[in-house]
Design a protein around this motif. Sequence first.
Motif, mmCIF file in Angstrom:
data_model
loop_
_atom_site.group_PDB
_atom_site.id
_atom_site.type_symbol
_atom_site.label_atom_id
_atom_site.label_comp_id
_atom_site.label_asym_id
_atom_site.label_seq_id
_atom_site.Cartn_x
_atom_site.Cartn_y
_atom_site.Cartn_z
ATOM 1 N N ARG A 19 -67.170 -5.382 -44.971
ATOM 2 C CA ARG A 19 -67.165 -6.825 -44.701
ATOM 3 C C ARG A 19 -66.455 -7.555 -45.843
ATOM 4 N NH1 ARG A 19 -72.804 -8.351 -43.733
ATOM 5 N NH2 ARG A 19 -72.373 -7.487 -41.662
ATOM 6 N N TYR A 20 -65.424 -8.312 -45.490
ATOM 7 C CA TYR A 20 -64.651 -9.066 -46.468
ATOM 8 C C TYR A 20 -64.622 -10.547 -46.087
ATOM 9 C CZ TYR A 20 -62.892 -4.540 -48.085
ATOM 10 O OH TYR A 20 -62.797 -3.252 -48.571
ATOM 11 N N ALA A 21 -64.408 -11.392 -47.082
ATOM 12 C CA ALA A 21 -64.283 -12.826 -46.835
ATOM 13 C C ALA A 21 -62.832 -13.172 -46.529
ATOM 14 C CB ALA A 21 -64.760 -13.614 -48.053
ATOM 15 N N ALA A 22 -62.651 -14.096 -45.603
ATOM 16 C CA ALA A 22 -61.323 -14.619 -45.265
ATOM 17 C C ALA A 22 -61.284 -16.084 -45.673
ATOM 18 C CB ALA A 22 -61.041 -14.472 -43.772
ATOM 19 N N THR A 23 -60.313 -16.459 -46.494
ATOM 20 C CA THR A 23 -60.235 -17.829 -46.978
ATOM 21 C C THR A 23 -59.066 -18.560 -46.336
ATOM 22 O OG1 THR A 23 -58.719 -17.518 -48.852
ATOM 23 C CG2 THR A 23 -61.042 -16.925 -49.190
ATOM 24 N N ASP A 24 -58.969 -19.859 -46.648
ATOM 25 C CA ASP A 24 -57.861 -20.652 -46.127
ATOM 26 C C ASP A 24 -56.587 -20.461 -46.940
ATOM 27 O OD1 ASP A 24 -58.778 -21.916 -48.375
ATOM 28 O OD2 ASP A 24 -59.071 -23.881 -47.445
ATOM 29 N N GLU A 25 -56.609 -19.572 -47.926
ATOM 30 C CA GLU A 25 -55.375 -19.149 -48.585
ATOM 31 C C GLU A 25 -54.873 -17.938 -47.802
ATOM 32 O OE1 GLU A 25 -55.505 -18.854 -52.858
ATOM 33 O OE2 GLU A 25 -57.090 -20.334 -52.966
ATOM 34 N N GLN A 26 -54.015 -18.207 -46.827
ATOM 35 C CA GLN A 26 -53.746 -17.212 -45.793
ATOM 36 C C GLN A 26 -53.051 -15.954 -46.316
ATOM 37 O OE1 GLN A 26 -51.059 -18.501 -42.699
ATOM 38 N NE2 GLN A 26 -49.986 -19.904 -44.036
ATOM 39 N N GLN B 162 -63.168 -3.005 -40.330
ATOM 40 C CA GLN B 162 -63.334 -4.245 -41.094
ATOM 41 C C GLN B 162 -63.972 -5.352 -40.264
ATOM 42 O OE1 GLN B 162 -59.348 -5.251 -42.303
ATOM 43 N NE2 GLN B 162 -59.474 -4.046 -44.190
ATOM 44 N N HIS B 163 -64.879 -6.046 -40.921
ATOM 45 C CA HIS B 163 -65.464 -7.283 -40.379
ATOM 46 C C HIS B 163 -65.104 -8.388 -41.361
ATOM 47 C CE1 HIS B 163 -69.395 -9.783 -39.699
ATOM 48 N NE2 HIS B 163 -68.343 -10.364 -39.131
ATOM 49 N N ALA B 164 -64.302 -9.349 -40.926
ATOM 50 C CA ALA B 164 -63.908 -10.473 -41.778
ATOM 51 C C ALA B 164 -64.764 -11.688 -41.440
ATOM 52 C CB ALA B 164 -62.435 -10.799 -41.589
ATOM 53 N N VAL B 165 -65.261 -12.345 -42.469
ATOM 54 C CA VAL B 165 -66.101 -13.543 -42.317
ATOM 55 C C VAL B 165 -65.428 -14.689 -43.057
ATOM 56 C CG1 VAL B 165 -68.391 -14.527 -42.630
ATOM 57 C CG2 VAL B 165 -68.131 -12.065 -42.333
ATOM 58 N N THR B 166 -65.266 -15.819 -42.402
ATOM 59 C CA THR B 166 -64.643 -16.942 -43.093
ATOM 60 C C THR B 166 -65.493 -17.344 -44.302
ATOM 61 O OG1 THR B 166 -65.702 -18.524 -41.583
ATOM 62 C CG2 THR B 166 -63.469 -17.793 -41.045
ATOM 63 N N SER B 167 -64.808 -17.681 -45.370
ATOM 64 C CA SER B 167 -65.420 -17.892 -46.679
ATOM 65 C C SER B 167 -66.472 -18.995 -46.674
ATOM 66 C CB SER B 167 -64.322 -18.244 -47.682
ATOM 67 O OG SER B 167 -64.855 -18.734 -48.883
ATOM 68 N N ARG B 168 -67.640 -18.686 -47.229
ATOM 69 C CA ARG B 168 -68.652 -19.721 -47.438
ATOM 70 C C ARG B 168 -68.316 -20.620 -48.623
ATOM 71 N NH1 ARG B 168 -71.836 -15.574 -45.143
ATOM 72 N NH2 ARG B 168 -73.298 -16.367 -43.565
ATOM 73 N N VAL C 149 -54.338 -11.807 -38.435
ATOM 74 C CA VAL C 149 -53.029 -11.290 -38.832
ATOM 75 C C VAL C 149 -53.198 -10.111 -39.794
ATOM 76 C CG1 VAL C 149 -50.918 -11.841 -40.119
ATOM 77 C CG2 VAL C 149 -51.835 -13.467 -38.450
ATOM 78 N N GLY C 150 -54.229 -10.181 -40.637
ATOM 79 C CA GLY C 150 -54.473 -9.107 -41.588
ATOM 80 C C GLY C 150 -55.014 -7.843 -40.960
ATOM 81 N N GLY C 151 -55.416 -7.915 -39.704
ATOM 82 C CA GLY C 151 -55.830 -6.713 -38.982
ATOM 83 C C GLY C 151 -57.314 -6.437 -38.964
ATOM 84 N N ALA C 152 -58.147 -7.454 -39.198
ATOM 85 C CA ALA C 152 -59.592 -7.243 -39.135
ATOM 86 C C ALA C 152 -60.000 -6.836 -37.729
ATOM 87 C CB ALA C 152 -60.331 -8.512 -39.544
ATOM 88 N N ASP C 153 -60.935 -5.888 -37.641
ATOM 89 C CA ASP C 153 -61.415 -5.430 -36.330
ATOM 90 C C ASP C 153 -62.340 -6.453 -35.690
ATOM 91 O OD1 ASP C 153 -60.400 -2.525 -36.312
ATOM 92 O OD2 ASP C 153 -61.426 -2.686 -38.235
ATOM 93 N N ALA C 154 -63.170 -7.090 -36.513
ATOM 94 C CA ALA C 154 -64.095 -8.115 -36.031
ATOM 95 C C ALA C 154 -63.972 -9.326 -36.943
ATOM 96 C CB ALA C 154 -65.529 -7.595 -36.032
ATOM 97 N N VAL C 155 -64.090 -10.512 -36.365
ATOM 98 C CA VAL C 155 -63.962 -11.746 -37.135
ATOM 99 C C VAL C 155 -65.119 -12.676 -36.779
ATOM 100 C CG1 VAL C 155 -62.549 -13.781 -37.620
ATOM 101 C CG2 VAL C 155 -61.451 -11.561 -37.236
ATOM 102 N N THR C 156 -65.792 -13.167 -37.812
ATOM 103 C CA THR C 156 -66.798 -14.214 -37.635
ATOM 104 C C THR C 156 -66.265 -15.492 -38.252
ATOM 105 O OG1 THR C 156 -68.684 -12.694 -37.661
ATOM 106 C CG2 THR C 156 -69.126 -15.002 -38.202
#
Length: 595
Positions: A256-263, A295-301, A325-332
């Motif tokens: 599980r990784y964080a996804a931020t608005d810095e694309q 990978q499970h990407a979660v938008t940054s808290r 775009v980064g290829g995460a399998d699941a996105v929250t």
Amino acid sequence: MAADDPVVPLAEGIEHDQSQWEKAKAAVLRKTRRLAEDAPDSEVWSVLTTTTLDGLSITPLGTPELVSDLPETGLPGEAPYTRGSGTGDPELTGWDIRGWFTDPETTPADLSTELENGANSLWLTVGERGIAADRLAELLEPVFLDLAPVVLDAREDAVAAAEAFLAVCRDKGTDPHPLTNLGATGTDLDTVVRVATLAKEAGVRGVVVDASALHDQGASEVQELAWSMMVAVTYLRALEAAGFTTDEAAAQLEFRYAATDEQFPTIAKLRAARALWNRVGEISGIGAQARAQRQHAVTSRPMMARYDSYTNMLRTTVAGFAAGVGGADAVTVLPFDEPLGLPTPFSRRIARNTSSLLIHESHVAKVVDPAGGAYAVEKFTDDLAMAAWALFSELDGLDELEGVADLDAAADRLRPLVEAVRNDRALQIARRQRPITGVSEFPNPAEKLPERRPYPVEPDVFRYAGEFEQMRDEPAAQPVFLATMGTIAAHTARATFAINLLAAGGIGIGAAGATTDVADVVDKYREAGAPSVVCLAGTDAAYGEWGAELVTALREAGASYVIVAGKSDIGQDASAAMGLDALAFLRALREELQK
């Protein structure tokens, strides 16, 4: 041109070299004074290159030279998996949209609504921080568990939550979806092994390598990546010691990784994570297919703001795009009101529809690895991977793949590095070099925060906007008088700067409006009640002509502290200009207003 001359498209046969690009960019930068008139055109690279908190560079333009020495990234679904962990979506229908639920009062209808309206899987916080484990049977009654994966997050008692979930599956007479994850995480390796054992018997995954938890504490991309490898290797060792084969152990892990608005950093981070895990797998003897990271990407808290919270929709849209775009399998995509408290049905709907829009309307998922071949992204992916590998080696050491590492000790070694990044980021935010719209920039001083029910346990998150928001929570008791000099056209630029700056610190403004001279400003100052603090806003020419006289007159009329918007020195107590430490300035000013 003669009538019989062929019409040639303008772009046909025209080639541009790097020097022409440098010349065009230099012309623009000189107009904005970001580049000196006598500076060579080639300096545009240093002016436009962005340096991350890890000290890595992101160039303004990708060139073939950037990737000439990089290793091959392979094809999507092939080692080293930089371009994607699999090609199991031949119709390119998009990533797994994963809905997050932590509300103790969640109902079965809430879960049904989520799955019937776009979500593919559920992420349930179970235990003290969310839903009671003994409610799982009730909540999951309408859910087809063989069709919808469920991921548990039960940090207080992962074993009990896993057993409760598997009991629900048995009672319903169904096998859980193969992508279900019982969610063991943290530093208690005995718990990880016990839950993984239950998961293996049930044919599902049981362990989450939750690097987003370190991101929540302010970590950088490199630190998040290195920590994920450290945790994953530790779990591998523990599972192998418990009798799992290397492939079986690897098959238990979801990252599980964080996804931020810095694309671009987000895209590169997810790509680098897969390459790093593949390398760990090679060293550990894991089979090629088992090295494909899920990978499970979660938008940054941390990037979310309580004030002007609707702007979080924009942040999470960019983050969700980058995750896809980064290829995460699941996105929250987290609901926009997540910083305020428990989300509402409306905010959850917006969150899941963000992914649906990106997939079905923007067609982001219609291309496999859209960033592949982009020189700047490929270079940054490799830079992140190399830097994270070096830090991982410091934390663990690849010559120590036997035995079980001490995650707590590794965390202690990493903690000062994370604190240093937090401090660097905080300074950039304080100087508004990393603006936060609605908080440090363009705040709405009249805003009333939407009300939300509180979390059962407040999330442990280092929010980037936190220090500004603390000041907004306790507005200054007195306003500042804005002594605008001259016509509205003349003072608007600096007046707007001052108003936004002071509002970001919870400080109100009383403005003079259009004025003609010293006497006019002083009259309006007295009409406003003669506040103790005054801020002048005008042009440099106005400051030179009558600024010093105005400062003296305002002091004689009752002002005890005078600020000038700009860098002119006309006898003021403080200046407010671009590049200042806004937090330090606002704190000092609030102290003056309390006197």
